[in-house]
Design a protein around this motif. Sequence first.
Motif, PDB file in Angstrom:
ATOM      1  N   LEU A   1     -73.641  12.560  37.678  1.00  0.00           N
ATOM      2  CA  LEU A   1     -73.134  11.215  37.426  1.00  0.00           C
ATOM      3  C   LEU A   1     -72.788  10.495  38.729  1.00  0.00           C
ATOM      4  O   LEU A   1     -72.820   9.271  38.796  1.00  0.00           O
ATOM      5  CB  LEU A   1     -71.888  11.322  36.535  1.00  0.00           C
ATOM      6  CG  LEU A   1     -71.560  10.202  35.558  1.00  0.00           C
ATOM      7  CD1 LEU A   1     -72.776   9.742  34.786  1.00  0.00           C
ATOM      8  CD2 LEU A   1     -70.448  10.644  34.629  1.00  0.00           C
ATOM      9  N   GLY A   2     -72.478  11.284  39.759  1.00  0.00           N
ATOM     10  CA  GLY A   2     -72.144  10.699  41.063  1.00  0.00           C
ATOM     11  C   GLY A   2     -73.308   9.928  41.672  1.00  0.00           C
ATOM     12  O   GLY A   2     -73.106   9.106  42.563  1.00  0.00           O
ATOM     13  N   HIS A   3     -74.526  10.200  41.198  1.00  0.00           N
ATOM     14  CA  HIS A   3     -75.703   9.504  41.744  1.00  0.00           C
ATOM     15  C   HIS A   3     -76.264   8.492  40.756  1.00  0.00           C
ATOM     16  O   HIS A   3     -77.400   8.035  40.893  1.00  0.00           O
ATOM     17  CB  HIS A   3     -76.760  10.525  42.188  1.00  0.00           C
ATOM     18  CG  HIS A   3     -76.235  11.457  43.233  1.00  0.00           C
ATOM     19  ND1 HIS A   3     -75.998  11.049  44.530  1.00  0.00           N
ATOM     20  CD2 HIS A   3     -75.812  12.745  43.155  1.00  0.00           C
ATOM     21  CE1 HIS A   3     -75.479  12.063  45.214  1.00  0.00           C
ATOM     22  NE2 HIS A   3     -75.351  13.104  44.401  1.00  0.00           N
ATOM     23  N   TRP A   4     -75.442   8.153  39.754  1.00  0.00           N
ATOM     24  CA  TRP A   4     -75.804   7.064  38.838  1.00  0.00           C
ATOM     25  C   TRP A   4     -75.589   5.739  39.581  1.00  0.00           C
ATOM     26  O   TRP A   4     -74.573   5.542  40.235  1.00  0.00           O
ATOM     27  CB  TRP A   4     -74.926   7.135  37.589  1.00  0.00           C
ATOM     28  CG  TRP A   4     -74.954   5.901  36.745  1.00  0.00           C
ATOM     29  CD1 TRP A   4     -76.044   5.341  36.132  1.00  0.00           C
ATOM     30  CD2 TRP A   4     -73.843   5.044  36.436  1.00  0.00           C
ATOM     31  NE1 TRP A   4     -75.672   4.203  35.452  1.00  0.00           N
ATOM     32  CE2 TRP A   4     -74.341   3.994  35.623  1.00  0.00           C
ATOM     33  CE3 TRP A   4     -72.485   5.069  36.766  1.00  0.00           C
ATOM     34  CZ2 TRP A   4     -73.518   2.988  35.141  1.00  0.00           C
ATOM     35  CZ3 TRP A   4     -71.675   4.055  36.281  1.00  0.00           C
ATOM     36  CH2 TRP A   4     -72.184   3.032  35.473  1.00  0.00           C
TER      37      TRP A   4
ATOM     38  N   LEU B   1     -73.683   2.789  50.718  1.00  0.00           N
ATOM     39  CA  LEU B   1     -74.656   3.890  50.776  1.00  0.00           C
ATOM     40  C   LEU B   1     -74.014   5.204  50.330  1.00  0.00           C
ATOM     41  O   LEU B   1     -72.882   5.516  50.713  1.00  0.00           O
ATOM     42  CB  LEU B   1     -75.150   4.073  52.210  1.00  0.00           C
ATOM     43  CG  LEU B   1     -76.408   3.321  52.641  1.00  0.00           C
ATOM     44  CD1 LEU B   1     -76.653   3.574  54.134  1.00  0.00           C
ATOM     45  CD2 LEU B   1     -77.609   3.756  51.824  1.00  0.00           C
ATOM     46  N   CYS B   2     -74.751   5.956  49.555  1.00  0.00           N
ATOM     47  CA  CYS B   2     -74.321   7.282  49.104  1.00  0.00           C
ATOM     48  C   CYS B   2     -74.757   8.332  50.139  1.00  0.00           C
ATOM     49  O   CYS B   2     -75.677   8.093  50.924  1.00  0.00           O
ATOM     50  CB  CYS B   2     -74.982   7.573  47.758  1.00  0.00           C
ATOM     51  SG  CYS B   2     -74.486   9.121  46.985  1.00  0.00           S
ATOM     52  N   ASP B   3     -74.123   9.490  50.122  1.00  0.00           N
ATOM     53  CA  ASP B   3     -74.515  10.595  51.010  1.00  0.00           C
ATOM     54  C   ASP B   3     -75.987  10.972  50.836  1.00  0.00           C
ATOM     55  O   ASP B   3     -76.620  11.469  51.761  1.00  0.00           O
ATOM     56  CB  ASP B   3     -73.668  11.839  50.701  1.00  0.00           C
ATOM     57  CG  ASP B   3     -72.342  11.779  51.438  1.00  0.00           C
ATOM     58  OD1 ASP B   3     -72.187  10.884  52.291  1.00  0.00           O
ATOM     59  OD2 ASP B   3     -71.470  12.618  51.153  1.00  0.00           O
ATOM     60  N   CYS B   4     -76.505  10.774  49.617  1.00  0.00           N
ATOM     61  CA  CYS B   4     -77.886  11.175  49.317  1.00  0.00           C
ATOM     62  C   CYS B   4     -78.895  10.196  49.901  1.00  0.00           C
ATOM     63  O   CYS B   4     -80.093  10.451  49.860  1.00  0.00           O
ATOM     64  CB  CYS B   4     -78.086  11.296  47.804  1.00  0.00           C
ATOM     65  SG  CYS B   4     -78.144   9.698  46.971  1.00  0.00           S
ATOM     66  N   GLY B   5     -78.404   9.057  50.408  1.00  0.00           N
ATOM     67  CA  GLY B   5     -79.304   8.049  50.964  1.00  0.00           C
ATOM     68  C   GLY B   5     -79.525   6.884  50.014  1.00  0.00           C
ATOM     69  O   GLY B   5     -80.046   5.848  50.421  1.00  0.00           O
TER      70      GLY B   5
ATOM     71  N   GLY C   1     -75.356   2.189  46.144  1.00  0.00           N
ATOM     72  CA  GLY C   1     -74.645   1.750  44.941  1.00  0.00           C
ATOM     73  C   GLY C   1     -74.375   2.862  43.942  1.00  0.00           C
ATOM     74  O   GLY C   1     -74.072   2.591  42.783  1.00  0.00           O
ATOM     75  N   HIS C   2     -74.504   4.117  44.388  1.00  0.00           N
ATOM     76  CA  HIS C   2     -74.234   5.233  43.480  1.00  0.00           C
ATOM     77  C   HIS C   2     -72.727   5.345  43.223  1.00  0.00           C
ATOM     78  O   HIS C   2     -71.913   5.012  44.097  1.00  0.00           O
ATOM     79  CB  HIS C   2     -74.756   6.559  44.054  1.00  0.00           C
ATOM     80  CG  HIS C   2     -76.248   6.611  44.146  1.00  0.00           C
ATOM     81  ND1 HIS C   2     -76.943   7.728  44.557  1.00  0.00           N
ATOM     82  CD2 HIS C   2     -77.182   5.659  43.854  1.00  0.00           C
ATOM     83  CE1 HIS C   2     -78.242   7.474  44.525  1.00  0.00           C
ATOM     84  NE2 HIS C   2     -78.415   6.229  44.113  1.00  0.00           N
ATOM     85  N   LEU C   3     -72.373   5.863  42.033  1.00  0.00           N
ATOM     86  CA  LEU C   3     -70.960   6.005  41.666  1.00  0.00           C
ATOM     87  C   LEU C   3     -70.185   6.772  42.739  1.00  0.00           C
ATOM     88  O   LEU C   3     -69.050   6.422  43.071  1.00  0.00           O
ATOM     89  CB  LEU C   3     -70.850   6.722  40.313  1.00  0.00           C
ATOM     90  CG  LEU C   3     -69.448   6.909  39.750  1.00  0.00           C
ATOM     91  CD1 LEU C   3     -68.795   5.558  39.455  1.00  0.00           C
ATOM     92  CD2 LEU C   3     -69.485   7.771  38.491  1.00  0.00           C
TER      93      LEU C   3
HETATM   94 ZN   LIG Z   1     -76.295   9.460  45.609  1.00  0.00          ZN
END
Ligand SMILES: [Zn+2]
Length: 205
Positions: free
Chosen positions: A33-36, A46-50, A53-55
């Motif tokens: 859900l953190g990457h929703w 920016l999310c850690d995954c690149g 706007g991810h949660l």
């Molecule tokens: Zn992410």
Amino acid sequence: EPFCLITVSSGIGNKVFRGGEVLLDADGHGGELGHWVCDPSPEAPLCDCGGRGHLGAIASGRGVLAAVRRAALADPAGFARSRLAARCAGRVPGIDNPAIAAAVREGDAFTTQVLRGTVTPLAQAIGAVFTSIGVCRYVVMGGFALAVGERYRELLVGELVRLGCFGLDAEAVDAMVSLGRPDDDHGLIGVGRLLADRLARAGAR
Ligand SMILES: [Zn+2]
């Protein structure tokens, strides 16, 4: 009873458990859900995954820290009057997660308002999980949420009630969310119990 575990620490993670099983597909999809994407705007954090706007980029401890620093720069007078400023010598770079958690626990309006804004998309995510699969129990853990403590739960429930959980009244929504224990043992205990249960089932077969 089925439940959804949500961790709010440097990132955000979740898992849904039902009948002693973790709900993931064979390839391990699920529990992310953190990457929703909760903010589709091009300038979203920016999310850690690149991804953007991810949660996890918005509602995690890291996301809250960034949001509080942005708010302090945007409203220097409001920040200067806050208990948060008193905790970090009035310096925006001095703001950290322990200071944020302490300020919210002390009822600081400035910090609480920013935190509430980051909790909104988490409440939306929980609302979507609830309305799609009907899980009625959400256990929130993770270093940041547990450092804020009961006030974090109250803010989350407040946003869930404000947005509405289809078919539930405010009392039922309040009963739906609980905090995990603030220790490092619960994950290990859970793994042990899950494994013991699986071995017992395998032995019975
Ligand atoms: Zn992410």
